[in-house]
Design a protein around this motif. Structure first.
Motif, PDB file in Angstrom:
ATOM      1  N   GLN A 162       0.830  -1.202   0.000  1.00  0.00           N
ATOM      2  CA  GLN A 162       0.000   0.000   0.000  1.00  0.00           C
ATOM      3  C   GLN A 162       0.866   1.254   0.000  1.00  0.00           C
ATOM      4  O   GLN A 162       0.558   2.237  -0.700  1.00  0.00           O
ATOM      5  N   GLU A 163       1.955   1.238   0.769  1.00  0.00           N
ATOM      6  CA  GLU A 163       2.861   2.391   0.825  1.00  0.00           C
ATOM      7  C   GLU A 163       3.449   2.684  -0.549  1.00  0.00           C
ATOM      8  O   GLU A 163       3.493   3.839  -0.998  1.00  0.00           O
ATOM      9  N   ALA A 164       3.890   1.632  -1.248  1.00  0.00           N
ATOM     10  CA  ALA A 164       4.469   1.816  -2.576  1.00  0.00           C
ATOM     11  C   ALA A 164       3.420   2.336  -3.554  1.00  0.00           C
ATOM     12  O   ALA A 164       3.687   3.252  -4.356  1.00  0.00           O
ATOM     13  N   ALA A 165       2.219   1.765  -3.495  1.00  0.00           N
ATOM     14  CA  ALA A 165       1.165   2.212  -4.417  1.00  0.00           C
ATOM     15  C   ALA A 165       0.809   3.670  -4.185  1.00  0.00           C
ATOM     16  O   ALA A 165       0.670   4.450  -5.144  1.00  0.00           O
ATOM     17  N   ASP A 166       0.662   4.068  -2.936  1.00  0.00           N
ATOM     18  CA  ASP A 166       0.309   5.461  -2.628  1.00  0.00           C
ATOM     19  C   ASP A 166       1.367   6.427  -3.148  1.00  0.00           C
ATOM     20  O   ASP A 166       1.048   7.498  -3.680  1.00  0.00           O
ATOM     21  N   ALA A 167       2.645   6.047  -2.982  1.00  0.00           N
ATOM     22  CA  ALA A 167       3.726   6.925  -3.406  1.00  0.00           C
ATOM     23  C   ALA A 167       3.846   6.991  -4.929  1.00  0.00           C
ATOM     24  O   ALA A 167       4.108   8.057  -5.503  1.00  0.00           O
ATOM     25  N   LEU A 168       3.653   5.851  -5.594  1.00  0.00           N
ATOM     26  CA  LEU A 168       3.896   5.794  -7.035  1.00  0.00           C
ATOM     27  C   LEU A 168       2.710   6.282  -7.865  1.00  0.00           C
ATOM     28  O   LEU A 168       2.883   6.685  -9.022  1.00  0.00           O
ATOM     29  N   ARG A 169       1.520   6.254  -7.311  1.00  0.00           N
ATOM     30  CA  ARG A 169       0.352   6.733  -8.071  1.00  0.00           C
ATOM     31  C   ARG A 169       0.470   8.201  -8.438  1.00  0.00           C
ATOM     32  O   ARG A 169      -0.063   8.642  -9.463  1.00  0.00           O
ATOM     33  N   THR A 170       1.179   8.962  -7.632  1.00  0.00           N
ATOM     34  CA  THR A 170       1.350  10.394  -7.930  1.00  0.00           C
ATOM     35  C   THR A 170       2.497  10.642  -8.900  1.00  0.00           C
ATOM     36  O   THR A 170       2.651  11.763  -9.398  1.00  0.00           O
ATOM     37  N   ARG A 171       3.283   9.629  -9.171  1.00  0.00           N
ATOM     38  CA  ARG A 171       4.469   9.800 -10.010  1.00  0.00           C
ATOM     39  C   ARG A 171       4.356   9.110 -11.364  1.00  0.00           C
ATOM     40  O   ARG A 171       5.166   9.397 -12.265  1.00  0.00           O
ATOM     41  N   LEU A 172       3.409   8.163 -11.495  1.00  0.00           N
ATOM     42  CA  LEU A 172       3.349   7.359 -12.714  1.00  0.00           C
ATOM     43  C   LEU A 172       1.994   7.510 -13.403  1.00  0.00           C
ATOM     44  O   LEU A 172       0.972   7.684 -12.738  1.00  0.00           O
ATOM     45  N   PRO A 173       1.967   7.392 -14.714  1.00  0.00           N
ATOM     46  CA  PRO A 173       0.700   7.544 -15.460  1.00  0.00           C
ATOM     47  C   PRO A 173      -0.066   6.243 -15.603  1.00  0.00           C
ATOM     48  O   PRO A 173      -0.983   6.159 -16.414  1.00  0.00           O
ATOM     49  N   PHE A 174       0.289   5.221 -14.812  1.00  0.00           N
ATOM     50  CA  PHE A 174      -0.327   3.913 -14.966  1.00  0.00           C
ATOM     51  C   PHE A 174      -1.296   3.617 -13.806  1.00  0.00           C
ATOM     52  O   PHE A 174      -1.092   4.092 -12.689  1.00  0.00           O
ATOM     53  N   ASP A 175      -2.325   2.830 -14.086  1.00  0.00           N
ATOM     54  CA  ASP A 175      -3.215   2.369 -13.026  1.00  0.00           C
ATOM     55  C   ASP A 175      -2.452   1.376 -12.142  1.00  0.00           C
ATOM     56  O   ASP A 175      -1.791   0.454 -12.654  1.00  0.00           O
ATOM     57  N   ILE A 176      -2.543   1.549 -10.831  1.00  0.00           N
ATOM     58  CA  ILE A 176      -1.907   0.637  -9.887  1.00  0.00           C
ATOM     59  C   ILE A 176      -3.000   0.023  -9.017  1.00  0.00           C
ATOM     60  O   ILE A 176      -3.647   0.705  -8.229  1.00  0.00           O
ATOM     61  N   LEU A 177      -3.213  -1.262  -9.191  1.00  0.00           N
ATOM     62  CA  LEU A 177      -4.190  -2.004  -8.395  1.00  0.00           C
ATOM     63  C   LEU A 177      -3.486  -2.580  -7.174  1.00  0.00           C
ATOM     64  O   LEU A 177      -2.318  -2.984  -7.251  1.00  0.00           O
ATOM     65  N   VAL A 178      -4.190  -2.638  -6.043  1.00  0.00           N
ATOM     66  CA  VAL A 178      -3.592  -3.127  -4.806  1.00  0.00           C
ATOM     67  C   VAL A 178      -4.466  -4.222  -4.211  1.00  0.00           C
ATOM     68  O   VAL A 178      -5.700  -4.078  -4.149  1.00  0.00           O
ATOM     69  N   GLN A 179      -3.836  -5.289  -3.788  1.00  0.00           N
ATOM     70  CA  GLN A 179      -4.556  -6.375  -3.134  1.00  0.00           C
ATOM     71  C   GLN A 179      -5.393  -5.820  -1.979  1.00  0.00           C
ATOM     72  O   GLN A 179      -4.907  -5.056  -1.156  1.00  0.00           O
TER      73      GLN A 179
END
Length: 670
Positions: free
Chosen positions: A500-517
């Protein structure tokens, strides 16, 4: 005994041709090895990588063996997904292909634990008396529970199997528990008012008449360890997903007690009219919970006098309550069979709780051999309430249990895509308890060429992972790798928090959808991930082993750190100490072996078809800087290796730029 003119190899060739498949050297080698093992009654361990076609490689010789010897072969799996694949796809197609070549039509059945089938008697108690298990849920849940139970009741009148997996849509676990029973709670077919109609008994009858019976590791363990005849008579066992066997058997052999479970039992006793016993038991449970509140979580190597006294007091009252429950009013079985059934059910449950206390206390008895074979520990949930505590007892090792109760009785074939830990089978054989000189091994390989299709990249320049979350440097590395891959990344993390920490940080930096378990069911998330070429999926343990996405949607497997077990895991900690005491390395025997298996499973998500290409990134420098790193790498596919971030980013960008190959992706169903 039936006379069969065709060998297992000839039957396999005919099956592959009938199913429209192609010859695979690893599949042929495995089928011949399984056939030989069954004929010579020698155990066999087979590593069969993705794409080998191992299901056919063991099913064909198993069917032949069953028909030639008028016997049954058990096939045990760890996951529901593989169980369904075997029963709904592989076996029906194989039966059709082999039917003209065998003396009779091959037969198969599926057998699960009793709790997977609706219990007609339990439904009768709920529906007929109204005293029901409603006592076991909060008042506000009764109407919610009632709706689900009513739907199961209606379904039970029309289903032929009573199998929970055939109920669509399903019902929550909390509701299902009120329409099913465990094996220990079951009255038995001869004593139950609904014994003649029992779905679980009907499944056992079907299994007893089949060539192949598909079941799960838990039921296999119960059959082997309890002495009860849960499975039909059989001469051989095929254990698929064998890397999970140790953990599943340990789970079956573990007992747990908690204030919450004890209170539920006390309330059930009160509903049967034993109010005095209920009141006494609840007072003792208060003392029991208070004592646990003073203890520290973790392994117990000794027990304090107050804690022992509280345990003994509850145990004695469980015995007295069970004796009182057993004294049914005269004629109750005839006049009120549902209440009589609940009485017997509760008596069995109280006996199970009593046995759990007995097993825990015996660990602290200097004269009891169990002291050397069992481990006791206290755990708490996130809640600070005393009710959240639980005390568990589990075997220090299951190897002796399996050696005596499984390998000493039947011919066993164990297979998985990941068994050769550190490059050989010795670690797994020791964990299973395979007796020396009684087993053979085979690495059936894989039709893929890992060195040409995959890269293993280790971020050597990053500092080792710490306990303070993901470092900025690691997040930068993740962003650069995912960008180079154009999304298409399966992120495997050591914890839900890290994902969750990685997804939260990377969603603001990357143009890709990030799904999280956790955002949706695993199946729904995997489907969304597979459907788009620029999507990322982050998650933990179930994704390390449960994702099968061939093609360009998964070009990059990113692993945040080496998946060592938690250092405070009481059972693994005890096993590590035992290995050290025996002159071995506890770290290598337990922690490194655990990590190697998970790494191999995680890396195995990358290549799922012969046209797949991609990268496995491990963002933990210890994989190449520590001595144990070579052991871990030897457990992985033979990828081309690099520690150069520029090289790996360039490779990922070239993959994105390449057009998709037109050859069809082969199914990775193993």
């Amino acid at each position: 005994m039936e006379r069969l003119s065709l060998s297992a190899r000839e039957l396999l060739d005919a099956a592959v041709e009938s199913l429209g498949g192609t010859q695979r050297p690893g599949q042929i080698a495995m089928a011949e090895a399984v056939s030989k093992a069954l004929a010579e009654e020698r155990h066999l361990a087979v590593q069969a990588g993705t794409g080998t076609g191992k299901s056919l490689a063991y099913l064909v010789p198993s069917i032949r063996h069953a028909q030639a010897n008028d016997t049954t072969v058990i096939v045990s799996t760890a996951t529901l997904a593989l169980q369904r694949q075997l029963v709904e796809r592989d076996l029906p197609r194989l039966v059709e292909a082999l039917d003209p070549l065998l003396p009779r039509t091959p037969t198969f059945a599926i057998l699960k634990g009793r709790s997977n089938y609706v219990c007609l008697n339990k439904i009768g108690v709920l529906d007929g008396t109204g005293d029901g298990q409603e006592a076991l849920v909060d008042e506000e849940d009764v109407s919610w529970l009632g709706r689900h139970v009513k739907r199961v009741h209606e379904w039970a009148e029309e289903t032929e199997t009573g199998d929970r997996d055939d109920l669509e849509p399903g019902v929550p676990d909390k509701a299902w528990r009120h329409v099913s029973v465990t094996a220990n709670e079951c009255l038995g077919a001869t004593r139950c008012p609904h014994g003649a109609e029992c779905f679980a008994e009907a499944a056992r009858v079907r299994a007893g008449e089949a060539d192949i019976v598909v079941t799960n590791h838990a039921l296999l363990a119960i059959d082997a360890l309890s002495g009860a005849s849960i499975l039909p008579e059989h001469s051989a066992v095929i254990i698929d997903e064998a890397h999970e066997l140790d953990g599943r058997v340990t789970s079956v052999a573990t007992n747990e007690i908690s204030p919450h479970a004890l209170r539920l039992a006390a309330r059930r006793a009160g509903k049967l009219g034993e109010n005095r016993r209920r009141d006494t038991l609840e007072e003792l449970i208060d003392d029991f919970a208070a004592v646990l509140d003073t203890e520290s979580p973790g392994r117990w190597e000794t027990i304090s006098d107050p804690t022992r006294a509280a345990f003994v007091a509850v145990q004695d009252e469980l015995r007295r309550t069970g004796e009182a429950i057993a004294r049914a009013p005269e004629g109750e079985a005839t006049k009120d069979p549902e209440t009589a059934a609940e009485r017997e059910n509760l008596r069995n449950h109280l006996g199970e709780l009593y046995t759990s206390f007995d097993r825990i206390l015996s660990v602290f008895d200097e004269d009891d051999p169990a002291k050397h074979f069992d481990v006791v520990w206290l755990a708490r949930s996130a809640s600070s309430s005393p009710e959240s505590a639980s005390v568990s007892v589990a075997p220090l090792s299951v190897s002796a249990l399996l050696r005596d109760n499984l390998f000493g009785e039947k011919t066993v074939v164990l297979t998985s895509a990941t068994l050769a830990v550190g490059g050989n089978f010795r670690a797994m054989a020791a964990a299973w308890g395979l007796p020396d000189g009684t087993w053979d091994s085979l690495d059936a390989g894989t039709p893929f060429d890992p060195r040409r299709s995959g890269i293993l990249y280790t971020a050597k320049h990053l500092p080792p992972p710490g306990r303070d979350g993901i470092s900025d440097g690691t997040l930068d590395e993740m962003a650069e790798l995912i960008t180079a891959a154009g999304g298409r990344t399966l992120g495997l993390f050591s914890s839900r928090r890290a994902a969750q920490e990685a997804a939260d940080a990377l969603r603001t930096r990357l143009p890709f959808d990030i799904l999280v378990q956790g955002d949706d069911t695993i199946g729904a998330l995997v489907n969304k991930f597979a459907a788009g070429e620029n999507v990322c999926l982050f998650g933990t343990l179930s994704l390390w082993q449960g994702v099968d996405v061939p093609g360009r949607s998964l070009s990059h497997v990113m692993i945040d750190r080496i998946p060592f077990p938690r250092p405070d895991d009481p059972l693994l900690q005890a096993r590590s100490r035992a290995a050290d005491a025996a002159g071995r390395s506890g770290f290598m025997d337990v922690s490194a072996t655990h990590a190697a298996l998970l790494l191999a499973q995680g890396a195995g998500r990358l290549l799922r078809s012969t046209t797949d290409r991609g990268v496995v990134s491990v963002l933990d420098s210890r994989l190449v800087t520590k001595r144990y790193g070579s052991f871990l790498r030897a457990s992985l596919p033979d990828f081309w290796e690099t520690t150069d971030p520029g090289v790996v980013r360039g490779a990922l960008r070239r993959l994105v730029a390449q057009p998709a190959e037109k050859s069809s992706a082969e199914s990775s169903a193993e």
